[in-house]
Design an enzyme around this catalytic site. Structure first.
Site, PDB file in Angstrom:
ATOM      1  N   LYS A  69      50.385  43.810  29.482  1.00 23.43           N
ATOM      2  CA  LYS A  69      49.938  45.053  29.725  1.00 23.43           C
ATOM      3  C   LYS A  69      51.243  46.135  29.838  1.00 23.43           C
ATOM      4  CE  LYS A  69      47.075  48.253  32.805  1.00 23.43           C
ATOM      5  NZ  LYS A  69      46.075  48.371  33.687  1.00 23.43           N
ATOM      6  N   SER A 103      40.800  47.527  37.241  1.00 21.36           N
ATOM      7  CA  SER A 103      41.160  47.853  35.869  1.00 21.36           C
ATOM      8  C   SER A 103      41.647  46.448  35.234  1.00 21.36           C
ATOM      9  CB  SER A 103      42.588  48.455  35.943  1.00 21.36           C
ATOM     10  OG  SER A 103      42.401  49.883  36.156  1.00 21.36           O
ATOM     11  N   SER A 150      41.810  50.165  33.021  1.00 24.18           N
ATOM     12  CA  SER A 150      42.771  50.513  32.161  1.00 24.18           C
ATOM     13  C   SER A 150      43.604  49.608  31.486  1.00 24.18           C
ATOM     14  CB  SER A 150      43.848  51.370  33.054  1.00 24.18           C
ATOM     15  OG  SER A 150      44.311  50.424  33.926  1.00 24.18           O
TER      16      SER A 150
END
EC number: 6.3.5.7
Length: 486
Positions: A74, A173, A149
């Site tokens: 990420k 997330s 996210s």
């Protein structure tokens, strides 16, 4: 293919690390333009790393546990010499001079970086639509969101664009996109994994964890990234168990608590509820005892979170002012204007909204009414969990009230977007470990996620129950066909 099977084939010389990397790169070239799960690709360096691993194996050297395994990271985790943008114009050209602890541990264990994945800007969102560089699509249905996210990481794992990935979880997330994309997503106990090198959103809530296609891989990855780090003052100095040694143990006699307040929710989709209750029955058939428990303040978590998280974000993001690094507004006459225009142009609307909420909650006239009151409710939520764990070993809920929603469906309705994290937020507020794994599909062939929550530092039992359910239910063996799913 699981990491264990891959390692076995590599050690026997049945396949090379370079072959696996090339397979993944070919897959990326095939579908990435459709999904947009990556922001940065590391193909040439990945091939070079794979060749080194193959040479070490040929020389008879002992290989580390994740040797040759391709990872996606990420893009809010710092990677030395490689862009780390947080999907924000503010950090579009930022290249960290250091490596985050978790990625450093992955590379030391032989993992290979394939690329950096898309996310909601500064990890603020539930759909990966707030990225400054465009949204990621859900591989099960490209008209729908992958969750957020960490939507880029979840979509990449689901579609076979990497073997596993790392994400961060502040209010769901990792788990919510894992649910939407039909993969396994693990949020460890707060402090179990170092946050050093994770670009902060809300420091008392953020935690790093893995995405994988199965629970066994999640256990292996957690084994590598967990452990004390003196550079993170919140990182716990406690032994890390060998998770993989325990996941195959029987769950007979374990007590599974079904949180009453979660299943009574008005917005809970009936197909989601049915699938999750069927999963509970499956656990019962494996010898577990089902017990209904009450956590009266569970659903107060979302209101509590949206005071605490924006408050911490407003403080953490104050550093982005155009002075030392990041985007800087040009053609301004003074320092005050430079700061104002830098933040107005560098941050997207959702980030600005949360900064404003947090600044308001921390302001002199309202800090008692909002921020301190929210911290008091957070304590009550934690106590509800403590009371529940006096009677059960694991708690069970849906991961999200619904399956993946249509792209753009909630863009003009922030509250509806926030409610998709209703069932994941409480575990963050209490610092508890939690996992999402697939438990079925709805009538639109979209995956449904089962959430399991364990007591503090009890990832061993959490992974054990998740693995036993996964092996018994074999949900993904009957998954609907899709050209974008691995």
């Amino acid at each position: 293919m699981s990491i264990a099977k891959w390692r076995q084939k590599l050690n026997k010389g049945e396949v090379s690390s370079l072959e696996l990397i090339n397979q993944q790169i070919n897959r990326i070239e095939e579908v990435e333009n459709t999904l947009h799960s990556y922001l940065y690709l590391n193909h040439e360096k990945a091939r070079a790393s794979a060749i080194k691993i193959d040479e070490a194996r040929a020389a008879g050297e002992e290989l580390p546990p994740l040797a040759g395994v391709p990872f996606a990271i990420k893009d809010n985790l710092c990677t030395k010499g490689i862009p780390t943008t947080c999907s924000s114009k503010m950090l579009e050209e930022f290249i960290p001079p250091y490596e985050s602890t978790v990625t450093q541990r992955l590379w030391k264990a032989g993992g290979i970086l394939l690329g950096k994945t898309n996310l909601d800007e500064f990890a603020m969102g539930s759909s990966t639509e707030t990225s400054a560089f465009g949204p990621t699509k859900n591989p099960w249905d490209i008209t729908r969101v992958p969750g957020g996210s960490s939507g880029g990481s979840a979509a990449a794992v689901a579609s076979g664009l990497c073997t596993a990935a790392l994400g961060s979880d502040t209010g769901g997330s990792i788990r919510q996109p894992a649910s939407f994309c039909g993969v396994v997503g693990l949020k460890p106990t707060y402090g179990r994994v170092s946050r050093w090198g994770l670009i902060a959103f809300a420091s008392s809530l953020d935690q790093v964890g893995p995405f994988s296609t199965n629970v066994s891989d999640a256990a292996e990855i957690l084994q590598v990234i967990a452990g004390h780090d003196p550079r993170d003052s919140t990182c716990l100095d406690v032994p890390v168990p060998k998770y993989s040694d325990h996941i195959s143990e029987s769950i007979s006699g374990l007590r599974i608590g079904l949180i009453k307040e979660c299943f009574d929710q008005e917005g809970l989709d009936l197909e989601v509820k049915k699938s999750v209750l069927k999963a509970a029955d499956q656990l019962q058939s494996l010898g577990a005892e089902l017990i209904e428990v009450s956590c009266p303040r569970f659903t107060d978590g979302i209101a509590t979170y949206y005071v605490i998280a924006p408050s911490e974000a407003s403080a953490n993001l104050a550093r982005y002012d155009g002075v030392k690094y990041g985007y800087r507004a040009k053609e301004v006459d003074n320092l005050s204007d430079m700061t104002a225009f830098t933040r107005a142009r560098g941050f997207g609307s959702e980030v600005q909204r949360r900064i404003l909420i947090g600044t308001y909650a921390l302001s002199a006239g309202y800090v008692d009414a909002y921020y301190r009151k929210a911290q008091q409710v957070r304590t009550l939520i934690r106590r509800d969990f403590e009371n529940a764990f006096k009677n059960v070993d694991i708690l069970l809920t849906p991961t999200s009230p619904t399956t993946a929603f249509k792209s753009g469906a909630h863009q003009n309705d922030p509250l509806a977007m926030y409610l998709s994290d209703l069932l994941t937020i409480p575990a963050n507020l209490a610092g508890l470990p939690s996992i999402s794994l697939p438990c079925g599909f709805d009538e639109k062939a979209l995956p449904i996620g089962l959430q399991l929550i364990a007591n503090v530092l009890d990832e061993t039992r959490l992974l054990q129950v998740a693995h036993q359910y996964e092996q018994a239910a074999e949900i993904m063996n009957s998954a609907p066909e899709s050209s974008l799913i691995n």
